[in-house]
Design a protein around this motif. Structure first.
Motif, mmCIF file in Angstrom:
data_model
loop_
_atom_site.group_PDB
_atom_site.id
_atom_site.type_symbol
_atom_site.label_atom_id
_atom_site.label_comp_id
_atom_site.label_asym_id
_atom_site.label_seq_id
_atom_site.Cartn_x
_atom_site.Cartn_y
_atom_site.Cartn_z
ATOM 1 N N THR A 68 75.986 60.147 -27.447
ATOM 2 C CA THR A 68 76.817 61.257 -27.904
ATOM 3 C C THR A 68 77.215 61.064 -29.366
ATOM 4 N N GLU A 69 77.798 62.100 -29.927
ATOM 5 C CA GLU A 69 78.446 61.957 -31.222
ATOM 6 C C GLU A 69 79.695 61.096 -31.023
ATOM 7 N N HIS A 70 80.241 60.577 -32.107
ATOM 8 C CA HIS A 70 81.434 59.736 -32.030
ATOM 9 C C HIS A 70 82.586 60.493 -31.362
ATOM 10 N N GLY A 71 83.245 59.811 -30.434
ATOM 11 C CA GLY A 71 84.438 60.363 -29.796
ATOM 12 C C GLY A 71 84.193 61.360 -28.681
ATOM 13 N N VAL A 72 82.950 61.623 -28.304
ATOM 14 C CA VAL A 72 82.658 62.630 -27.282
ATOM 15 C C VAL A 72 82.613 61.991 -25.898
ATOM 16 N N TRP A 73 83.387 62.535 -24.968
ATOM 17 C CA TRP A 73 83.359 62.153 -23.553
ATOM 18 C C TRP A 73 82.917 63.393 -22.783
ATOM 19 N N PRO A 74 81.882 63.295 -21.948
ATOM 20 C CA PRO A 74 81.338 64.486 -21.264
ATOM 21 C C PRO A 74 82.180 64.913 -20.054
ATOM 22 N N THR A 75 83.396 65.394 -20.323
ATOM 23 C CA THR A 75 84.320 65.778 -19.260
ATOM 24 C C THR A 75 83.704 66.787 -18.307
ATOM 25 N N ASN A 76 83.865 66.525 -17.009
ATOM 26 C CA ASN A 76 83.397 67.396 -15.927
ATOM 27 C C ASN A 76 81.907 67.714 -16.018
ATOM 28 N N GLN A 77 81.114 66.715 -16.366
ATOM 29 C CA GLN A 77 79.655 66.840 -16.398
ATOM 30 C C GLN A 77 79.069 65.864 -15.390
ATOM 31 N N CYS A 78 77.863 66.129 -14.925
ATOM 32 C CA CYS A 78 77.192 65.189 -14.037
ATOM 33 C C CYS A 78 75.692 65.221 -14.298
ATOM 34 N N VAL A 79 75.023 64.155 -13.906
ATOM 35 C CA VAL A 79 73.576 64.074 -14.022
ATOM 36 C C VAL A 79 73.042 63.500 -12.714
ATOM 37 N N MET A 80 71.905 64.035 -12.264
ATOM 38 C CA MET A 80 71.261 63.560 -11.040
ATOM 39 C C MET A 80 69.904 62.979 -11.401
ATOM 40 N N PHE A 81 69.679 61.723 -11.006
ATOM 41 C CA PHE A 81 68.380 61.076 -11.170
ATOM 42 C C PHE A 81 67.696 61.082 -9.807
ATOM 43 N N SER A 82 66.476 61.617 -9.738
ATOM 44 C CA SER A 82 65.727 61.661 -8.479
ATOM 45 C C SER A 82 64.526 60.739 -8.563
ATOM 46 N N LEU A 83 64.203 60.126 -7.430
ATOM 47 C CA LEU A 83 63.085 59.203 -7.353
ATOM 48 C C LEU A 83 61.793 59.966 -7.080
ATOM 49 N N HIS A 84 60.788 59.764 -7.930
ATOM 50 C CA HIS A 84 59.466 60.368 -7.791
ATOM 51 C C HIS A 84 58.434 59.252 -7.694
ATOM 52 N N ASP A 85 57.179 59.601 -7.448
ATOM 53 C CA ASP A 85 56.116 58.597 -7.345
ATOM 54 C C ASP A 85 56.032 57.717 -8.585
ATOM 55 N N SER A 86 56.289 58.299 -9.740
ATOM 56 C CA SER A 86 56.189 57.554 -10.993
ATOM 57 C C SER A 86 57.512 56.917 -11.412
ATOM 58 N N GLY A 87 58.548 57.023 -10.596
ATOM 59 C CA GLY A 87 59.850 56.438 -10.915
ATOM 60 C C GLY A 87 60.934 57.490 -10.959
ATOM 61 N N TYR A 88 62.071 57.127 -11.513
ATOM 62 C CA TYR A 88 63.207 58.055 -11.588
ATOM 63 C C TYR A 88 63.027 59.032 -12.735
ATOM 64 N N LYS A 89 63.527 60.259 -12.526
ATOM 65 C CA LYS A 89 63.545 61.285 -13.565
ATOM 66 C C LYS A 89 64.884 62.009 -13.520
ATOM 67 N N VAL A 90 65.313 62.540 -14.670
ATOM 68 C CA VAL A 90 66.521 63.352 -14.698
ATOM 69 C C VAL A 90 66.189 64.661 -14.008
ATOM 70 N N GLU A 91 66.880 64.930 -12.923
ATOM 71 C CA GLU A 91 66.613 66.136 -12.139
ATOM 72 C C GLU A 91 67.490 67.297 -12.579
ATOM 73 N N THR A 92 68.782 67.053 -12.646
ATOM 74 C CA THR A 92 69.717 68.112 -13.053
ATOM 75 C C THR A 92 70.775 67.511 -13.957
ATOM 76 N N TYR A 93 71.346 68.360 -14.796
ATOM 77 C CA TYR A 93 72.448 67.941 -15.643
ATOM 78 C C TYR A 93 73.307 69.163 -15.895
ATOM 79 N N GLY A 94 74.593 69.001 -15.857
ATOM 80 C CA GLY A 94 75.468 70.127 -16.172
ATOM 81 C C GLY A 94 76.869 69.935 -15.660
ATOM 82 N N PRO A 95 77.668 70.995 -15.770
ATOM 83 C CA PRO A 95 79.061 70.915 -15.334
ATOM 84 C C PRO A 95 79.154 70.914 -13.812
ATOM 85 N N PHE A 96 80.269 70.402 -13.313
ATOM 86 C CA PHE A 96 80.526 70.504 -11.875
ATOM 87 C C PHE A 96 81.841 71.197 -11.653
#
Length: 143
Positions: free
Chosen positions: A115-143
């Protein structure tokens, strides 16, 4: 309300120490194990100085199907620091990092975004899903 498995003080070693309550619970309905850092404060590494005005809340959810979720709650991060988040494995056989490549993790190179300096991603989430080739970022966004 999930059952409380543990309630311990924990210090994570990085540029700062994250000091606060760690709670863990198994959510049977979701078949998911949650680790939650609540109202953690920052203190300078190897020092008795702390930054009590910087309170952070975040969770890691480990799903039975292999998905891993990082959730950021309320938080204030120092204006002198950046935040990086992702999955990584290190060793002689494995050496890879899966980094988030979306707002607010926009600075850096392909496998190391922050992130830029001082940024905290308040109320955000990221989902990593397991695929044949390894983990990938599946979703990202607010909750």
């Amino acid at each position: 309300m999930p059952s409380l498995i543990s309630n311990h003080d924990l210090v994570l070693r990085r540029a700062f120490d994250f000091v606060g309550k760690v709670r863990a619970a198994y959510l049977e309905a979701d078949n998911c194990f949650i680790i939650s850092w609540e109202n953690t404060t920052l203190s300078f590494r190897n020092s008795n100085s702390s930054l009590p005005n910087y309170k952070l809340n975040f969770q890691v959810a480990l799903h039975s199907d292999g998905r891993i979720e990082i959730r950021w709650g309320d938080g204030v991060y120092p204006s002198t620091s950046v935040l990086s988040a992702g999955l990584g494995s290190y060793g002689t056989l494995c050496n890879s990092i899966i980094s988030i490549d979306q707002e607010p993790f926009i600075l850096g190179v392909k496998n190391y975004k922050y992130t830029e300096h001082g940024v905290w991603p308040t109320n955000q989430c990221v989902m990593f899903s397991l695929h044949d080739s390894g983990y990938k970022v599946e979703t990202y966004g607010p909750f």
